[in-house]
Design an enzyme around this catalytic site. Structure first.
Site, PDB file in Angstrom:
ATOM      1  CG  ASP A 109      82.566  42.861  37.792  1.00  0.00           C
ATOM      2  OD1 ASP A 109      82.152  43.989  38.154  1.00  0.00           O
ATOM      3  OD2 ASP A 109      82.372  41.833  38.450  1.00  0.00           O
ATOM      4  NE  ARG A 163      79.087  45.505  34.257  1.00  0.00           N
ATOM      5  CZ  ARG A 163      79.427  45.211  35.499  1.00  0.00           C
ATOM      6  NH1 ARG A 163      80.670  45.326  35.886  1.00  0.00           N
ATOM      7  NH2 ARG A 163      78.511  44.809  36.354  1.00  0.00           N
ATOM      8  CG  ASP A 218      83.618  43.893  41.969  1.00  0.00           C
ATOM      9  OD1 ASP A 218      82.793  44.756  41.616  1.00  0.00           O
ATOM     10  OD2 ASP A 218      83.459  42.676  41.779  1.00  0.00           O
ATOM     11  NE  ARG A 264      80.188  41.164  35.956  1.00  0.00           N
ATOM     12  CZ  ARG A 264      79.440  40.136  36.329  1.00  0.00           C
ATOM     13  NH1 ARG A 264      78.455  39.737  35.569  1.00  0.00           N
ATOM     14  NH2 ARG A 264      79.669  39.484  37.428  1.00  0.00           N
TER      15      ARG A 264
END
Length: 178
Positions: free
Chosen positions: A113, A101, A115, A110
């Protein structure tokens, strides 16, 4: 190593204690495809002190905000960890880096990811970390997978995961990948 879908090691999981992480990929990087990259990322969680308790199926959606970018594969996991929210974010960042990344252009394709969507019922600005994730409730590619594994989870701002998934304005095309 594939982590099986519908891992549920704790039937008594309290949604109020849920630590929720969303995963996404639209650049396969060194892997055969995004599914393989996401499975490999999940396999790295344990080495960072993160145990996956429940996981959704993978969901496919058009890239947002630019649908001309490659489509995304997304999923959500509920995890257990001894990390506080900031240490968990650092661990997720290390996994992203290991998967190539590169932070640059916002919303660019990407390889990975990760989160932090929620950390129990913590809410607000925690020294620069905003919980729950400030845009998660607007994203069907987050709320849809979350509704699979914790439909009764309540967003601190209001709304159950299952209802938020139906109403999410971003990623309306998101659906389980076949």
């Amino acid at each position: 190593m594939d982590v099986p879908v519908a891992v549920d090691m704790d039937d008594a999981l309290d949604p109020d204690d849920a630590v929720i992480v969303a995963l996404g990929c639209n650049d396969k990087g060194a892997w055969r495809d995004c599914r393989e990259a996401l499975e490999a990322a999940l396999a790295r969680f344990r080495a960072e002190g993160i145990d996956v308790l429940r996981r959704s199926s993978w969901w496919r959606s058009a890239a947002w905000p630019d649908p001309d970018d490659p489509p995304f594969l997304n999923g959500v996991v509920i995890v257990r960890t001894a990390h506080d929210p900031h240490a968990l974010m650092a661990a997720l960042g290390r996994i992203e880096e290991a998967f190539g990344r590169r932070r640059g252009l916002r919303n660019a394709p990407r390889t990975l990811d990760l989160d932090l969507i929620a950390y129990g019922r913590l809410s607000g600005d925690l020294d620069g970390l905003i919980l729950p994730h400030p845009r998660a409730a607007e994203r069907r590619f987050v709320m849809g997978p979350l509704a699979e594994i914790a439909p009764e989870w309540e967003h601190p701002g209001g709304g159950r995961a299952v209802d938020l998934a139906d109403a999410a304005p971003v990623g309306k095309d998101a659906a389980p990948a076949r």
